[in-house]
Design an enzyme around this catalytic site. Sequence first.
Site, PDB file in Angstrom:
ATOM      1  N   THR A  36      11.306   0.451  -3.514  1.00 52.38           N
ATOM      2  CA  THR A  36      11.659   0.896  -4.712  1.00 52.38           C
ATOM      3  C   THR A  36      13.217   1.158  -4.903  1.00 52.38           C
ATOM      4  O   THR A  36      13.902   1.730  -4.028  1.00 52.38           O
ATOM      5  CB  THR A  36      10.846   1.945  -5.247  1.00 52.38           C
ATOM      6  OG1 THR A  36      11.252   2.573  -6.195  1.00 52.38           O
ATOM      7  CG2 THR A  36      10.875   3.213  -4.132  1.00 52.38           C
ATOM      8  N   ASP A  37      13.749   0.959  -6.206  1.00 54.36           N
ATOM      9  CA  ASP A  37      15.066   1.531  -6.645  1.00 54.36           C
ATOM     10  C   ASP A  37      15.240   2.967  -6.570  1.00 54.36           C
ATOM     11  O   ASP A  37      16.283   3.354  -6.575  1.00 54.36           O
ATOM     12  CB  ASP A  37      15.403   0.978  -7.975  1.00 54.36           C
ATOM     13  CG  ASP A  37      14.419   1.349  -9.079  1.00 54.36           C
ATOM     14  OD1 ASP A  37      13.539   1.986  -8.807  1.00 54.36           O
ATOM     15  OD2 ASP A  37      14.865   1.154 -10.263  1.00 54.36           O
ATOM     16  N   GLU A  38      14.029   3.514  -6.694  1.00 50.11           N
ATOM     17  CA  GLU A  38      14.186   4.910  -6.486  1.00 50.11           C
ATOM     18  C   GLU A  38      14.721   5.652  -5.468  1.00 50.11           C
ATOM     19  O   GLU A  38      15.163   6.914  -5.241  1.00 50.11           O
ATOM     20  CB  GLU A  38      12.849   5.847  -6.675  1.00 50.11           C
ATOM     21  CG  GLU A  38      12.109   5.440  -8.266  1.00 50.11           C
ATOM     22  CD  GLU A  38      11.196   6.436  -8.721  1.00 50.11           C
ATOM     23  OE1 GLU A  38      11.010   7.494  -7.992  1.00 50.11           O
ATOM     24  OE2 GLU A  38      10.480   5.855  -9.562  1.00 50.11           O
ATOM     25  N   ALA A  81       0.862  -1.272   0.094  1.00 50.24           N
ATOM     26  CA  ALA A  81       0.003   0.045   0.156  1.00 50.24           C
ATOM     27  C   ALA A  81       0.764   1.224   0.129  1.00 50.24           C
ATOM     28  O   ALA A  81       1.853   1.389   0.725  1.00 50.24           O
ATOM     29  CB  ALA A  81      -0.785  -0.049   1.138  1.00 50.24           C
ATOM     30  N   LYS A 141       9.414   6.964   0.219  1.00 58.29           N
ATOM     31  CA  LYS A 141       9.583   5.353   0.380  1.00 58.29           C
ATOM     32  C   LYS A 141      10.920   5.016   1.109  1.00 58.29           C
ATOM     33  O   LYS A 141      11.020   4.166   1.831  1.00 58.29           O
ATOM     34  CB  LYS A 141       9.817   4.901  -0.920  1.00 58.29           C
ATOM     35  CG  LYS A 141       8.598   4.886  -1.875  1.00 58.29           C
ATOM     36  CD  LYS A 141       7.288   3.790  -1.159  1.00 58.29           C
ATOM     37  CE  LYS A 141       7.796   2.601  -1.465  1.00 58.29           C
ATOM     38  NZ  LYS A 141       6.669   1.685  -1.090  1.00 58.29           N
ATOM     39  N   TYR A 165       8.070  11.349  -3.595  1.00 57.07           N
ATOM     40  CA  TYR A 165       7.598   9.914  -3.429  1.00 57.07           C
ATOM     41  C   TYR A 165       8.882   9.106  -3.020  1.00 57.07           C
ATOM     42  O   TYR A 165       8.818   8.531  -2.116  1.00 57.07           O
ATOM     43  CB  TYR A 165       7.274   9.598  -4.926  1.00 57.07           C
ATOM     44  CG  TYR A 165       7.479   7.981  -5.203  1.00 57.07           C
ATOM     45  CD1 TYR A 165       6.258   7.206  -4.375  1.00 57.07           C
ATOM     46  CD2 TYR A 165       8.386   7.437  -5.881  1.00 57.07           C
ATOM     47  CE1 TYR A 165       6.435   5.819  -4.615  1.00 57.07           C
ATOM     48  CE2 TYR A 165       8.405   5.844  -5.920  1.00 57.07           C
ATOM     49  CZ  TYR A 165       7.388   5.113  -5.201  1.00 57.07           C
ATOM     50  OH  TYR A 165       7.304   3.779  -5.366  1.00 57.07           O
TER      51      TYR A 165
HETATM   52  P1  NAD Z   1      -0.438   1.268  -7.155  1.00 55.05           P
HETATM   53  O1  NAD Z   1      -0.573   2.867  -7.177  1.00 55.05           O
HETATM   54  O2  NAD Z   1      -1.133   0.882  -8.302  1.00 55.05           O
HETATM   55  O3  NAD Z   1      -1.204   0.639  -5.958  1.00 55.05           O
HETATM   56  C1  NAD Z   1      -1.318   1.005  -4.342  1.00 55.05           C
HETATM   57  C2  NAD Z   1      -2.388   0.661  -3.899  1.00 55.05           C
HETATM   58  O4  NAD Z   1      -2.387   0.941  -2.459  1.00 55.05           O
HETATM   59  C3  NAD Z   1      -3.809   1.035  -4.332  1.00 55.05           C
HETATM   60  O5  NAD Z   1      -4.693  -0.091  -4.561  1.00 55.05           O
HETATM   61  C4  NAD Z   1      -4.340   1.938  -3.359  1.00 55.05           C
HETATM   62  O6  NAD Z   1      -5.820   1.750  -3.196  1.00 55.05           O
HETATM   63  C5  NAD Z   1      -3.586   1.389  -2.037  1.00 55.05           C
HETATM   64  N1  NAD Z   1      -3.442   2.245  -1.030  1.00 55.05           N
HETATM   65  C6  NAD Z   1      -3.005   3.431  -1.226  1.00 55.05           C
HETATM   66  N2  NAD Z   1      -3.051   4.200   0.110  1.00 55.05           N
HETATM   67  C7  NAD Z   1      -3.610   3.392   0.890  1.00 55.05           C
HETATM   68  C8  NAD Z   1      -3.635   3.403   2.304  1.00 55.05           C
HETATM   69  N3  NAD Z   1      -3.406   4.929   2.949  1.00 55.05           N
HETATM   70  N4  NAD Z   1      -4.343   2.454   2.821  1.00 55.05           N
HETATM   71  C9  NAD Z   1      -4.443   1.396   2.273  1.00 55.05           C
HETATM   72  N5  NAD Z   1      -4.299   1.173   0.950  1.00 55.05           N
HETATM   73  C10 NAD Z   1      -3.753   2.102   0.195  1.00 55.05           C
HETATM   74  O7  NAD Z   1       0.906   0.976  -6.821  1.00 55.05           O
HETATM   75  P2  NAD Z   1       1.917  -0.134  -7.378  1.00 55.05           P
HETATM   76  O8  NAD Z   1       2.498   0.377  -8.792  1.00 55.05           O
HETATM   77  O9  NAD Z   1       1.123  -1.258  -7.461  1.00 55.05           O
HETATM   78  O10 NAD Z   1       3.064  -0.301  -6.237  1.00 55.05           O
HETATM   79  C11 NAD Z   1       2.860  -0.857  -5.186  1.00 55.05           C
HETATM   80  C12 NAD Z   1       4.061  -0.838  -4.363  1.00 55.05           C
HETATM   81  O11 NAD Z   1       5.165  -1.302  -4.833  1.00 55.05           O
HETATM   82  C13 NAD Z   1       4.239   0.638  -3.709  1.00 55.05           C
HETATM   83  O12 NAD Z   1       4.593   0.447  -2.376  1.00 55.05           O
HETATM   84  C14 NAD Z   1       5.370   1.052  -4.708  1.00 55.05           C
HETATM   85  O13 NAD Z   1       6.212   2.054  -4.054  1.00 55.05           O
HETATM   86  C15 NAD Z   1       6.359  -0.100  -4.970  1.00 55.05           C
HETATM   87  N6  NAD Z   1       7.039  -0.161  -6.372  1.00 55.05           N
HETATM   88  C16 NAD Z   1       6.230  -0.038  -7.429  1.00 55.05           C
HETATM   89  C17 NAD Z   1       6.998  -0.250  -8.363  1.00 55.05           C
HETATM   90  C18 NAD Z   1       6.236   0.036  -9.948  1.00 55.05           C
HETATM   91  O14 NAD Z   1       6.862   0.093 -10.959  1.00 55.05           O
HETATM   92  N7  NAD Z   1       4.962   0.138 -10.085  1.00 55.05           N
HETATM   93  C19 NAD Z   1       8.342  -0.605  -8.581  1.00 55.05           C
HETATM   94  C20 NAD Z   1       8.940  -0.766  -7.436  1.00 55.05           C
HETATM   95  C21 NAD Z   1       8.210  -0.699  -6.047  1.00 55.05           C
HETATM   96  O1  DAU Z   2      11.826   2.384 -10.327  1.00 58.27           O
HETATM   97  C1  DAU Z   2      10.601   2.169  -9.745  1.00 58.27           C
HETATM   98  C2  DAU Z   2       9.483   3.075  -9.819  1.00 58.27           C
HETATM   99  O2  DAU Z   2       8.659   3.142 -11.071  1.00 58.27           O
HETATM  100  C3  DAU Z   2       8.239   3.037  -8.475  1.00 58.27           C
HETATM  101  O3  DAU Z   2       8.589   2.901  -7.327  1.00 58.27           O
HETATM  102  C4  DAU Z   2       7.139   3.932  -8.826  1.00 58.27           C
HETATM  103  O4  DAU Z   2       6.297   3.642  -8.204  1.00 58.27           O
HETATM  104  C5  DAU Z   2       6.695   3.738 -10.647  1.00 58.27           C
HETATM  105  O5  DAU Z   2       5.679   4.576 -10.804  1.00 58.27           O
HETATM  106  C6  DAU Z   2       7.702   3.933 -11.355  1.00 58.27           C
HETATM  107  O6  DAU Z   2       8.380   5.422 -11.246  1.00 58.27           O
HETATM  108  P1  DAU Z   2       8.745   6.114 -12.695  1.00 58.27           P
HETATM  109  O7  DAU Z   2       8.662   7.513 -12.309  1.00 58.27           O
HETATM  110  O8  DAU Z   2       9.873   5.767 -13.123  1.00 58.27           O
HETATM  111  O9  DAU Z   2       7.485   5.574 -13.454  1.00 58.27           O
HETATM  112  P2  DAU Z   2       6.608   6.427 -14.644  1.00 58.27           P
HETATM  113  O10 DAU Z   2       5.915   5.380 -15.361  1.00 58.27           O
HETATM  114  O11 DAU Z   2       5.749   7.400 -14.037  1.00 58.27           O
HETATM  115  O12 DAU Z   2       7.596   7.117 -15.707  1.00 58.27           O
HETATM  116  C7  DAU Z   2       8.568   6.223 -16.446  1.00 58.27           C
HETATM  117  C8  DAU Z   2       9.466   7.110 -17.212  1.00 58.27           C
HETATM  118  O13 DAU Z   2       8.775   7.743 -18.282  1.00 58.27           O
HETATM  119  C9  DAU Z   2       9.831   8.289 -16.478  1.00 58.27           C
HETATM  120  O14 DAU Z   2      11.415   8.839 -16.714  1.00 58.27           O
HETATM  121  C10 DAU Z   2       8.886   9.450 -16.745  1.00 58.27           C
HETATM  122  C11 DAU Z   2       8.473   9.187 -18.138  1.00 58.27           C
HETATM  123  N1  DAU Z   2       7.154   9.595 -18.413  1.00 58.27           N
HETATM  124  C12 DAU Z   2       6.121   9.193 -17.672  1.00 58.27           C
HETATM  125  C13 DAU Z   2       4.887   9.582 -18.059  1.00 58.27           C
HETATM  126  C14 DAU Z   2       3.788   9.221 -17.101  1.00 58.27           C
HETATM  127  C15 DAU Z   2       6.981  10.182 -19.823  1.00 58.27           C
HETATM  128  O15 DAU Z   2       7.967  10.379 -20.306  1.00 58.27           O
HETATM  129  N2  DAU Z   2       5.820  10.627 -20.199  1.00 58.27           N
HETATM  130  C16 DAU Z   2       4.780  10.339 -19.169  1.00 58.27           C
HETATM  131  O16 DAU Z   2       3.537  10.745 -19.585  1.00 58.27           O
END
Ligand code: NAD
Ligand code: DAU
Length: 343
Positions: free
Chosen positions: A125-127, A82, A157, A153
Amino acid sequence: MKIIVTGGAGFIGSNFVFYERKKHPEDEILCVDSLTYAGNLSTLEPVMNDDKFKFFKIDIRDRDSVYRLFEDEKPDIVVNFAAESHVDRSIENPTIFLETNIIGTSVLMDACRKYGIKRYHQVSTDEVYGDLPLDRPDMFFHEDTPIHTSSPYSTSKASADLLVMAYHRTYGLPVTISRCSNNYGPYQFPEKLIPLMIANALADKPLPVYGEGKNVRDWLYVEDHCKAIDLIIRNAKDGETYNIGGHNEMKNIEIVKLICDYLDKPYSLIEHVEDRKGHDMRYAIDPTKIHNDLGWLPETAFADGIKKTIQWYLDNKPWWENIISGDYMNYYEKMYGNRKVLD
Ligand code: NAD
Ligand code: DAU
């Protein structure tokens, strides 16, 4: 085993729920999600009626509800997905990121301390490592790379990660942390790069690339991430942190062109727009530790994963069209009338 999966109505959390139901059907999954804009209960429809699955609409910041859940259910493992997860939204409004990602994490860990737990796993996250230069392809994020964040963000994290390690050292809480690179695959909210570009391309709308599009991300198919977390929660030692990534670095512009090619759309749809503030240049994970300790390796090559993903968005238009139209928000009301919703 009873496993609480927070954020299970989101992208990676829902994929993790499906993975666990298939891989460990004997385990019970308790999904906790407050259903923010990013949570979509319809995603969980395939498991909603399983005996071994329960959904709880709870905000992880709500201490009373979280404690009540732990008292009633006595979980063995908590996997915390979450979070507020979108970098651009954190730049617009950091506060909710601090509240959910840091305070929410501390509430969950307080519950783990109070009621006892075998493992608390923090999905990070790697961020948290900041970014790497484009001209140093020899550089990667290792587990001991210093934390050096860029956005609200990533800072939220990283703060949560520090708190997790503090609970481990101070209270002896049995924790693990994973730091994964960018995920892609089914059920990703269409605000993130890949699903946004697919949805826009299909509608012949402009494809907004930030700046020159030279930023590099290290893409991993979501199921490979789920598999890594499954290995960590069951086999890793307390207090360990693992980087997860598949050595698949690509420039944003390459990804967008690939989507155009697959959908047979012209590159003229690509529009270079104002850059993201503080935009990280390059992410690249060294996953050697998780490979050596737990035998994890990614299974889905990017060429296959991206095709599967684009095809999934083509085959599941109603899922993302409902999001774009806002209809998915009503789904919760509809579901709560007659479904197994326990709190
Ligand atoms: P997402 O935004 O798709 O989903 C987040 C979920 O958390 C949603 O279902 C939302 O309703 C729930 N949520 C938000 N706030 C909440 C709260 N206060 N209480 C209960 N539920 C809540 O996110 P995601 O992309 O699935 O990412 C999931 C996790 O993985 C996050 O912690 C993110 O930091 C991490 N992560 C994401 C990526 C990526 O590429 N998406 C990569 C590495 C790590
Ligand atoms: O690296 C892990 C992270 O990856 C997670 O921790 C985050 O939750 C997840 O959202 C993601 O972060 P990014 O910022 O890398 O993802 P995003 O899809 O938002 O963007 C990917 C790349 O694309 C980034 O360099 C920004 C660029 N971008 C993104 C959007 C939405 C664009 O150029 N245009 C766009 O409209």
